[in-house]
Design an enzyme around this catalytic site. Structure first.
Site, PDB file in Angstrom:
ATOM      1  CE  LYS A  34      -3.537   5.205  -0.925  1.00 37.63           C
ATOM      2  NZ  LYS A  34      -4.619   5.645  -1.832  1.00 37.63           N
ATOM      3  CE1 TYR A  55      -3.975   2.115   0.977  1.00 36.00           C
ATOM      4  CE2 TYR A  55      -2.539   3.024   2.671  1.00 36.00           C
ATOM      5  CZ  TYR A  55      -3.713   3.069   1.946  1.00 36.00           C
ATOM      6  OH  TYR A  55      -4.619   4.068   2.189  1.00 36.00           O
TER       7      TYR A  55
HETATM    8  P1  NAI Z   1     -13.406   2.970   1.682  1.00 33.88           P
HETATM    9  O1  NAI Z   1     -13.043   1.535   1.705  1.00 33.88           O
HETATM   10  O2  NAI Z   1     -14.482   3.444   2.602  1.00 33.88           O
HETATM   11  O3  NAI Z   1     -13.790   3.430   0.210  1.00 33.88           O
HETATM   12  C1  NAI Z   1     -13.044   3.038  -0.923  1.00 33.88           C
HETATM   13  C2  NAI Z   1     -13.993   2.863  -2.073  1.00 33.88           C
HETATM   14  O4  NAI Z   1     -13.241   2.518  -3.232  1.00 33.88           O
HETATM   15  C3  NAI Z   1     -14.994   1.725  -1.855  1.00 33.88           C
HETATM   16  O5  NAI Z   1     -16.306   2.197  -2.042  1.00 33.88           O
HETATM   17  C4  NAI Z   1     -14.607   0.686  -2.901  1.00 33.88           C
HETATM   18  O6  NAI Z   1     -15.697  -0.063  -3.403  1.00 33.88           O
HETATM   19  C5  NAI Z   1     -13.957   1.544  -3.969  1.00 33.88           C
HETATM   20  N1  NAI Z   1     -13.037   0.768  -4.821  1.00 33.88           N
HETATM   21  C6  NAI Z   1     -12.085  -0.097  -4.415  1.00 33.88           C
HETATM   22  N2  NAI Z   1     -11.461  -0.651  -5.461  1.00 33.88           N
HETATM   23  C7  NAI Z   1     -12.021  -0.099  -6.568  1.00 33.88           C
HETATM   24  C8  NAI Z   1     -11.782  -0.244  -7.965  1.00 33.88           C
HETATM   25  N3  NAI Z   1     -10.857  -1.096  -8.431  1.00 33.88           N
HETATM   26  N4  NAI Z   1     -12.509   0.496  -8.826  1.00 33.88           N
HETATM   27  C9  NAI Z   1     -13.465   1.354  -8.377  1.00 33.88           C
HETATM   28  N5  NAI Z   1     -13.753   1.511  -7.067  1.00 33.88           N
HETATM   29  C10 NAI Z   1     -13.035   0.796  -6.174  1.00 33.88           C
HETATM   30  O7  NAI Z   1     -12.043   3.774   1.979  1.00 33.88           O
HETATM   31  P2  NAI Z   1     -11.765   5.284   2.427  1.00 33.88           P
HETATM   32  O8  NAI Z   1     -11.249   5.255   3.807  1.00 33.88           O
HETATM   33  O9  NAI Z   1     -12.898   6.157   2.093  1.00 33.88           O
HETATM   34  O10 NAI Z   1     -10.503   5.612   1.503  1.00 33.88           O
HETATM   35  C11 NAI Z   1     -10.579   6.425   0.348  1.00 33.88           C
HETATM   36  C12 NAI Z   1      -9.162   6.644  -0.160  1.00 33.88           C
HETATM   37  O11 NAI Z   1      -8.376   7.314   0.843  1.00 33.88           O
HETATM   38  C13 NAI Z   1      -8.416   5.368  -0.500  1.00 33.88           C
HETATM   39  O12 NAI Z   1      -7.582   5.574  -1.620  1.00 33.88           O
HETATM   40  C14 NAI Z   1      -7.546   5.127   0.723  1.00 33.88           C
HETATM   41  O13 NAI Z   1      -6.429   4.348   0.440  1.00 33.88           O
HETATM   42  C15 NAI Z   1      -7.199   6.572   1.083  1.00 33.88           C
HETATM   43  N6  NAI Z   1      -6.792   6.747   2.467  1.00 33.88           N
HETATM   44  C16 NAI Z   1      -7.677   6.600   3.483  1.00 33.88           C
HETATM   45  C17 NAI Z   1      -7.275   6.801   4.790  1.00 33.88           C
HETATM   46  C18 NAI Z   1      -8.211   6.742   5.921  1.00 33.88           C
HETATM   47  O14 NAI Z   1      -7.788   7.115   7.049  1.00 33.88           O
HETATM   48  N7  NAI Z   1      -9.472   6.313   5.736  1.00 33.88           N
HETATM   49  C19 NAI Z   1      -5.872   7.101   5.115  1.00 33.88           C
HETATM   50  C20 NAI Z   1      -5.037   7.282   3.963  1.00 33.88           C
HETATM   51  C21 NAI Z   1      -5.488   7.103   2.689  1.00 33.88           C
END
Ligand code: NAI
Length: 302
Positions: free
Chosen positions: A170, A166
């Site tokens: 990133k 990851y």
């Molecule tokens: P989440 O798991 O709630 O939402 C991620 C969404 O991306 C999900 O709805 C999922 O279905 C969709 N997704 C996954 N693979 C996909 C694909 N191949 N094509 C289309 N859609 C796809 O996660 P969250 O927490 O909202 O994270 C959003 C972004 O922020 C991510 O990139 C995550 O890595 C990043 N992030 C989040 C952090 C946190 O504290 N929540 C910290 C650092 C980064």
């Protein structure tokens, strides 16, 4: 303060079906943008698919009087990326804003990590950003306008146990941004990267329960929306945030030291002798491109 709006703008939010991406989609639509809500509807580890994730957010936007269309493609393939952009073109005829937000995790300590765990994470975050951003930039260049956001993580910037896949993916996004910002700057396309922090299903078992409300995903949304606004002229920057704290994270170089005269060879002992000065970043500087390194080598090259 003048209210920032996105009237007439078309935005794509990948992974917009829940978590932080949902916040971006709702607020962009609430402020006038027409939004493509992309979401494959996978589990946290990338398995399964579910069209209802994107549909629910689109329904929410439409019932609040906004404009949105769903897309269920994976960001991780070229065909998927092209189809996400095609959805925007077929429905709204352009793309002004792209938020690359979709993500999954497959945590495992480095020595136990399988090739599949490595590839699946790198494919969604890093290759996914390439697959969606390339067709989007094609359209943005034609319109001489674009605002793009990549989503990195403090796991990449600083490290986090069990997240080598990851973290690498990133940090790779920052690599894409650094070069792409130079390639598209003349087309009024601004690209920035954020490292958010939010309570979501991705982090629900990482943060202590009392942080749930304080790490509300909403707190990430205004920073990203600002970066996507016409008012924003910053490009090539990384912003870190969470719980209402916002700051810029930068890659810097220290002054270092010139050894030798660019003619004689340099020994490993000379590196040892000068290691403190080489490692020192007290007097740090940022650089807009790789050419910045020539500032330091100047005395040796002239
Ligand atoms: P989440 O798991 O709630 O939402 C991620 C969404 O991306 C999900 O709805 C999922 O279905 C969709 N997704 C996954 N693979 C996909 C694909 N191949 N094509 C289309 N859609 C796809 O996660 P969250 O927490 O909202 O994270 C959003 C972004 O922020 C991510 O990139 C995550 O890595 C990043 N992030 C989040 C952090 C946190 O504290 N929540 C910290 C650092 C980064």
């Amino acid at each position: 303060m003048d209210k920032i709006n996105y009237d007439g703008k078309v935005a794509i939010v990948t992974g917009g079906g829940q978590g932080i991406g949902r916040m971006y989609a709702l607020e962009l639509a609430g402020r006038g943008a027409k939004v493509v809500v992309n979401d494959l509807g996978v589990a946290r580890d990338g398995t399964g698919t579910d069209t209802s994730a994107a549909d629910k957010v689109v329904d929410e936007i439409i019932s609040a009087g906004g404009k949105a269309v769903a897309n269920y493609d994976s960001v991780a393939t070229m065909d998927g990326g092209k189809n996400i952009v095609k959805t925007a073109m077929d429905t709204y005829d352009k793309v002004d804003i792209l938020i690359n937000n979709a993500g999954i995790i497959r945590d495992k300590s480095f020595m136990k990590m399988t090739e599949e765990e490595w590839d699946s994470v790198v494919n969604v975050h890093l290759k996914g950003a390439f697959c969606v951003t390339q067709p989007a930039v094609k359209v943005m260049k034609e319109n001489n306008y674009g605002r793009i956001v990549f989503t990195a993580s403090t796991s990449g910037l600083y490290g986090n146990f069990g997240q080598t896949n990851y973290g690498a993916a990133k940090m790779g996004l920052i690599g894409i941004m650094n070069s792409l910002k130079l390639e598209v700057s003349k087309y009024n396309i601004k690209i920035n990267t954020v490292a958010p922090t939010a309570w979501s299903r991705m982090t629900a078992d990482v943060f202590p329960p009392e942080f749930e409300a304080k790490l509300n995903a909403q707190f990430n949304e205004p920073m990203v929306l600002y970066l996507c606004a016409e008012e924003n002229t910053a490009s090539g920057h990384v912003f870190t945030m969470g719980a209402g704290w916002y700051g810029r994270t930068a890659i810097v170089s220290g002054d270092g030291i010139c050894i030798g005269n660019a003619k004689r060879s340099i020994s490993v002992e000379e590196i040892k002798e000068n290691f403190k000065k080489i490692s020192d970043v007290e007097n740090k500087r940022e650089h807009d491109s790789a050419l910045g390194m020539f500032e330091y080598m100047g005395p040796l090259l002239s």
